[in-house]
Design a protein around this motif. Structure first.
Motif, PDB file in Angstrom:
ATOM      1  N   UNK A   1      27.944  38.906  40.628  1.00 13.58           N
ATOM      2  CA  UNK A   1      26.961  37.835  40.457  1.00 13.58           C
ATOM      3  C   UNK A   1      27.200  36.679  41.417  1.00 13.58           C
ATOM      4  N   UNK A   2      27.571  37.036  42.633  1.00 16.58           N
ATOM      5  CA  UNK A   2      27.763  36.030  43.656  1.00 16.58           C
ATOM      6  C   UNK A   2      29.113  35.343  43.637  1.00 16.58           C
ATOM      7  N   UNK A   3      29.946  35.677  42.669  1.00 20.34           N
ATOM      8  CA  UNK A   3      31.265  35.065  42.571  1.00 20.34           C
ATOM      9  C   UNK A   3      32.375  36.085  42.705  1.00 20.34           C
ATOM     10  N   UNK A   4      33.555  35.638  43.087  1.00 17.41           N
ATOM     11  CA  UNK A   4      34.691  36.540  43.224  1.00 17.41           C
ATOM     12  C   UNK A   4      35.241  36.926  41.854  1.00 17.41           C
ATOM     13  N   UNK A   5      35.653  38.155  41.780  1.00 21.30           N
ATOM     14  CA  UNK A   5      36.082  38.746  40.517  1.00 21.30           C
ATOM     15  C   UNK A   5      37.482  39.325  40.706  1.00 21.30           C
ATOM     16  N   UNK A   6      38.396  38.964  39.795  1.00 24.97           N
ATOM     17  CA  UNK A   6      39.791  39.365  39.911  1.00 24.97           C
ATOM     18  C   UNK A   6      40.281  40.002  38.613  1.00 24.97           C
TER      19      UNK A   6
ATOM     20  N   UNK B   1      49.727  36.254  32.614  1.00 29.01           N
ATOM     21  CA  UNK B   1      48.677  37.145  32.158  1.00 29.01           C
ATOM     22  C   UNK B   1      47.317  36.757  32.707  1.00 29.01           C
ATOM     23  N   UNK B   2      47.061  35.473  32.793  1.00 25.85           N
ATOM     24  CA  UNK B   2      45.733  34.984  33.131  1.00 25.85           C
ATOM     25  C   UNK B   2      45.574  34.627  34.609  1.00 25.85           C
ATOM     26  N   UNK B   3      46.538  34.980  35.411  1.00 28.47           N
ATOM     27  CA  UNK B   3      46.463  34.663  36.843  1.00 28.47           C
ATOM     28  C   UNK B   3      45.654  35.724  37.587  1.00 28.47           C
ATOM     29  N   UNK B   4      44.807  35.334  38.525  1.00 28.09           N
ATOM     30  CA  UNK B   4      43.954  36.299  39.238  1.00 28.09           C
ATOM     31  C   UNK B   4      44.685  36.962  40.398  1.00 28.09           C
TER      32      UNK B   4
ATOM     33  N   UNK C   1      38.936  38.155  35.758  1.00 31.06           N
ATOM     34  CA  UNK C   1      38.749  36.743  36.138  1.00 31.06           C
ATOM     35  C   UNK C   1      37.390  36.526  36.774  1.00 31.06           C
ATOM     36  N   UNK C   2      36.596  35.595  36.257  1.00 29.18           N
ATOM     37  CA  UNK C   2      35.350  35.213  36.912  1.00 29.18           C
ATOM     38  C   UNK C   2      34.907  33.842  36.432  1.00 29.18           C
ATOM     39  N   UNK C   3      34.019  33.227  37.156  1.00 29.52           N
ATOM     40  CA  UNK C   3      33.416  31.970  36.733  1.00 29.52           C
ATOM     41  C   UNK C   3      32.052  32.244  36.123  1.00 29.52           C
TER      42      UNK C   3
END
Length: 386
Positions: free
Chosen positions: A310-315, A299-302, A322-324
């Motif tokens: 915001x400069x980060x990859x989004x999955x 479920x939580x895998x990107x 998924x994001x940081x």
């Protein structure tokens, strides 16, 4: 920063979904002890630090509830403003709200339960579960539906409250023109999650809500979550308000079938829940009694790359994104419509959780809580983790 990724123009009514999640094994740690569970289930604690932050951040006018948890225990669960202005009913920890697209994580969890039971596999083509499908749909798998990579086009659907049966919804989905080859691209699809709800029914032999109630809600202690099965108190469900401040009624006062919303909404949205129950769901996800560690890892895998946020990859994973963030990787999904908005976020590294929801997301020319999403979520998390 902002978590928001808006997917607009998908239905007759505007739907905004904000999603973010984490590539983790799924568990935030062991389940809390009995004493912690008893306290969490009976109290509505206030954090002075969170109260002060919300007082300084929230505009005057909207109603809603904010929940924060750390290490499996409630740190804060309190309302702001009114759940029903006409009757002066305050919002609180046990106010029930439409959680909108946060519903998708329950649909994804239902699919995981069926896979755990050996009833299906996420690699199954939908034709093995639904019967014959047109040639261009034969490559669509359950995985594609879960990750919004099936190519199904929401523009082929209709309004949330259109009186559409399961069979008619499936006919619309299977006859629609794909936006892309299955598995090739991310296209957020409410229609795809309604197809998943139909798969849950066909494979399990139970109604969608009854399956969720039996397999997810009841084992998690979620007694106030569902479409029509819970027995909410009179006035417990929040009234929603539009951008002019006019009441739009409660979510279950719109046209619904006897067993819940019609099929352009069922499975992708419309679940009604309380903030306390959403904490219970978070707590259930911390252990392995509802979903196995392997199921949560899936479920939580990107899987599906959405874009740069915001400069980060989004999955997107299965019902989560998924994001940081400044608080570490987040497991998150939001839901929104023209009137309400909510964000449910889990931060495994810090073992924290934040859920906030409002029944009045914007007032024209004055404020829009969607624009404050990241500030609110991360601000509450920071004070909860401290």
């Amino acid at each position: 920063m902002a978590f928001s990724v808006a997917f607009r123009g998908m239905k007759a009514s505007r739907l905004t979904v904000i999603v973010a999640a984490v590539a983790m094994t799924g568990a935030c740690g062991g389940a809390p002890g009995v004493a912690a569970q008893r306290v969490a289930d009976t109290e509505s604690p206030h954090s002075p630090a969170i109260d002060a932050f919300l007082d300084a951040t929230l505009p005057k006018g909207p109603g809603g509830t904010v929940v924060a948890a750390r290490d499996g225990r409630l740190v804060h669960c309190a309302g702001f403003g009114l759940a029903d202005r006409e009757k002066a009913v305050p919002a609180g920890c046990d106010t029930a709200y439409d959680i909108m697209s946060i519903t998708k994580q329950f649909t994804a969890a239902a699919i995981m339960k069926l896979e755990m039971a050996g009833r299906l596999r996420v690699t199954d083509p939908i034709s093995t579960l639904l019967g014959p499908v047109p040639p261009d749909k034969r490559g669509i798998t359950v995985h594609h539906l879960l990750t919004h990579t099936s190519g199904l086009d929401d523009e082929q659907g209709g309004d949330d409250y259109e009186k559409v049966s399961r069979g008619r919804m499936l006919s619309v989905a299977l006859k629609s023109r794909l936006q892309s080859t299955p598995g090739a691209e991310f296209h957020y699809s409410n229609l795809g999650y309604s197809v998943l709800a139909a798969i849950v029914e066909k494979v399990s032999g139970a109604g969608y809500e009854r399956f969720l109630a039996r397999e997810l809600f009841a084992p998690s202690g979620m007694r106030q979550t569902g479409y029509v099965l819970p027995r909410w108190r009179p006035g417990q469900i929040a009234v929603e308000y539009d951008e002019q401040g006019e009441p739009r009624g409660r979510p279950n006062e719109h046209p619904w079938a006897p067993d819940g919303p019609y099929w352009f909404l069922r499975g992708n949205g419309g679940i009604i829940s309380t903030p306390r129950d959403m904490f219970r769901w978070h707590r259930a996800l911390e252990g392995d009694s509802i979903l196995s560690a392997d199921a949560k890892a899936k479920m939580f895998k990107p899987y599906a790359y959405v874009g740069v946020l915001n400069g980060g990859k989004y999955y997107y994973g299965y019902g989560w994104g998924i994001t940081d963030t400044s608080a570490g990787t987040a497991i998150e999904h939001t839901g929104g419509n023209d009137w309400s908005f909510g964000d449910f976020a889990r931060f495994p590294r810090r073992k924290t959780m934040v859920f906030w929801i409002t029944n009045h997301v914007q007032r024209e020319g004055k404020w829009n809580l969607e624009d404050l999403d990241a500030e609110l979520t991360l601000g509450v998390e920071r004070r909860a983790s401290g």
